[in-house]
Motif scaffolding. Sequence first.
Motif, short mmCIF file in Angstrom:
data_model
loop_
_atom_site.label_atom_id
_atom_site.label_comp_id
_atom_site.label_asym_id
_atom_site.label_seq_id
_atom_site.Cartn_x
_atom_site.Cartn_y
_atom_site.Cartn_z
N LYS A 1 0.86 -1.18 0.00
CA LYS A 1 0.00 0.00 0.00
C LYS A 1 0.90 1.23 0.00
N TRP A 2 0.66 2.13 -0.90
CA TRP A 2 1.53 3.29 -1.00
C TRP A 2 0.72 4.56 -1.27
N ARG A 3 1.34 5.70 -0.95
CA ARG A 3 0.68 6.99 -1.03
C ARG A 3 1.02 7.69 -2.35
N PRO A 4 0.31 8.79 -2.65
CA PRO A 4 0.53 9.48 -3.93
C PRO A 4 1.98 9.91 -4.15
N GLU A 5 2.70 10.26 -3.07
CA GLU A 5 4.10 10.68 -3.24
C GLU A 5 4.94 9.53 -3.80
N VAL A 6 4.70 8.33 -3.31
CA VAL A 6 5.42 7.16 -3.83
C VAL A 6 4.96 6.84 -5.24
N GLN A 7 3.68 7.06 -5.52
CA GLN A 7 3.16 6.81 -6.86
C GLN A 7 3.85 7.71 -7.89
N LYS A 8 4.14 8.95 -7.49
CA LYS A 8 4.85 9.85 -8.41
C LYS A 8 6.23 9.29 -8.76
N ILE A 9 6.91 8.71 -7.76
CA ILE A 9 8.23 8.11 -8.00
C ILE A 9 8.10 6.91 -8.94
N ILE A 10 7.07 6.09 -8.70
CA ILE A 10 6.87 4.90 -9.53
C ILE A 10 6.62 5.30 -10.98
N GLU A 11 5.82 6.33 -11.17
CA GLU A 11 5.53 6.77 -12.53
C GLU A 11 6.73 7.44 -13.18
N ALA A 12 7.46 8.26 -12.40
CA ALA A 12 8.61 8.97 -12.97
C ALA A 12 9.72 8.00 -13.35
N GLU A 13 9.93 6.99 -12.53
CA GLU A 13 11.00 6.02 -12.80
C GLU A 13 10.51 4.83 -13.62
N LYS A 14 9.22 4.81 -13.94
CA LYS A 14 8.62 3.72 -14.72
C LYS A 14 8.92 2.36 -14.07
N ILE A 15 8.61 2.27 -12.78
CA ILE A 15 8.89 1.06 -12.02
C ILE A 15 7.69 0.12 -12.10
N PRO A 16 7.85 -1.09 -12.63
CA PRO A 16 6.75 -2.06 -12.60
C PRO A 16 6.38 -2.39 -11.15
N LEU A 17 5.10 -2.56 -10.88
CA LEU A 17 4.66 -2.79 -9.51
C LEU A 17 5.24 -4.07 -8.91
N ASN A 18 5.50 -5.07 -9.76
CA ASN A 18 6.07 -6.31 -9.23
C ASN A 18 7.57 -6.19 -8.95
N GLN A 19 8.13 -4.99 -9.21
CA GLN A 19 9.54 -4.74 -8.92
C GLN A 19 9.74 -3.66 -7.86
N VAL A 20 8.65 -3.22 -7.24
CA VAL A 20 8.78 -2.28 -6.13
C VAL A 20 9.50 -2.96 -4.97
N LEU A 21 9.15 -4.22 -4.72
CA LEU A 21 9.82 -5.02 -3.69
C LEU A 21 10.43 -6.25 -4.35
N GLU A 22 11.50 -6.75 -3.73
CA GLU A 22 12.12 -7.98 -4.20
C GLU A 22 12.38 -8.91 -3.03
N PHE A 23 12.47 -10.20 -3.31
CA PHE A 23 12.80 -11.20 -2.30
C PHE A 23 14.33 -11.35 -2.28
N THR A 24 14.96 -10.92 -1.21
CA THR A 24 16.42 -10.93 -1.19
C THR A 24 17.02 -12.31 -0.91
N ASN A 25 16.28 -13.21 -0.28
CA ASN A 25 16.81 -14.55 -0.05
C ASN A 25 16.21 -15.57 -1.02
N GLU A 26 15.72 -15.08 -2.14
CA GLU A 26 15.19 -15.96 -3.18
C GLU A 26 16.34 -16.59 -3.96
N ILE A 27 16.18 -17.84 -4.34
CA ILE A 27 17.14 -18.52 -5.21
C ILE A 27 16.37 -19.12 -6.39
#
Length: 372
Positions: free
Chosen positions: A86-112
Motif C-alpha cells: 500500500k503506497w501513497r501518492p508521493e510514492v506513486q509519483k516516484i513509480i511513474e517517474a522512474e517507470k517502475i513495474p509494480l512487481n519490482q517495487v519489492l524484491e525477495f532478497t533470499n530468493e534462489i
Amino acid sequence: MKIWIMMAVVLAAIGLFQASSAQDEVAFNNEHTRNAVTKGMDFDHRMPMVTGDIQRTIDTGMHIENIYQINLKDKTFWTEGWYWIKWRPEVQKIIEAEKIPLNQVLEFTNEIESTNMVLEPDTTEPVKLDDGRLYQLFRFSGHFFVNDLSLSGFPFYDMKLPITMETRPDALSCYEGGPPCTSLLPEKNISNTLIGQFADVNGYDMVGSSVKPFLHQYNTTFGIGKPSAFPSIDYGIVYKTNFFSAFGQYILPLLVVIGIVIASPSLPGSLGDVRLAIPTTALLTLIFLQQSYRADLPPLSYTTFLDLLYIYAYLVSIVFFLLFCWGTVYYNKAAEGGELLAEQHINRIDLKFQLVALIALALLVPLAFVLL
C-alpha cells in the motif's frame, strides 16, 4: 602396543602434512589476491529501521499459505502465499517517474532460482483505498535460502524460515547522499495473520511467526556513489523439532548401541572372544549411524549435541575394547587353578568402568545442552 604407537605416528604425520598443505594454499591464495581483507564478511548488514516522511512510506503485509520441501543440507525451502503493498501518492509519483513495474517495487532478497519464481498480480491495476493510498496484491511461489540456521543443538533445535523483502529501485532507497529516505513498514498485527492453512511441517512443531523491519546496509557502492541501503522486512515462521520424533529417529538407536556396550562388561571375564566382539561391532554400527544422520545436514564448522554423544560412544567403545583386551590376556595368563580369582578380579574392574561410563553419560547430556 607397538601397533598402537605406529598408528599414532602415522596419524600425526598425516596431520602435519595436511596442516602444511593448508598453510601453503593460504599463502598461495594471499599471494595471488594481494592479501585481500575480509572486512566485508564481518560487516553489519542489518541496521535499525529508519522512519522518514510518512508520505514516502510503503506499507506491506504477507500471508504464507504453504511451506514444503525443507532441505537442511542445502538450507533451502519452498513456499507460496500472498503479499501486498500500500503506497501513497508521493510514492506513486516516484513509480511513474522512474517507470517502475509494480512487481519490482519489492524484491525477495533470499530468493534462489529466480527462473522458478512465480509472481502474479491479483488485479491488472492497483486498487485505490478510501484513505487515498493505492493497493496491489500479489501471489508468489518460490525457492528460498535460510542463511541463519543454527544446528548446534541437533536433533533438538529451533528453525526460522524467513522470507526477506526490500525495496528494489534506487529511487526507493534510504542512504546518505541519496534520494529522500523511503520507509518500508509491516502492517499492524500482521504477525497474527502471517501463518496460513498449510504451513505445518512434518517432524516440527510450529512455535509462531516473526516480523522484523530493518535497514539493509550493503557494504558496496556497486561501482558508484556511496554504500547503498534499502528498507527491508523479515517475515518468518519459527519451528522447533518435535521431541519424540527426533528422539526416536536419532537418539534412541544411539542409546541402544551405548547401552549394549556399557552392559557388555557384565559378561563373565572368561568369555574373552565374545566380549571383544561387542565393542568392535558397536564401532562399525556407530560409524554407519553417524554417517547416515550427517548425510542430511550441511557441512558444519561446529559440533552438534548429537556429535558429542557419538564422541562419547566412540570413546566408551574404544576404552571397553582395550579393557577386554587386558581382561582376556589377564585371564589367559592366570595360573592353573587361579582362573576363578582372575575372573573375579576382572569383574571388579569391569564394574568400576561401567559406573564411570554411566556417570560420564549422565553428566554429558545436561552439560552439552547448556554449552550448545
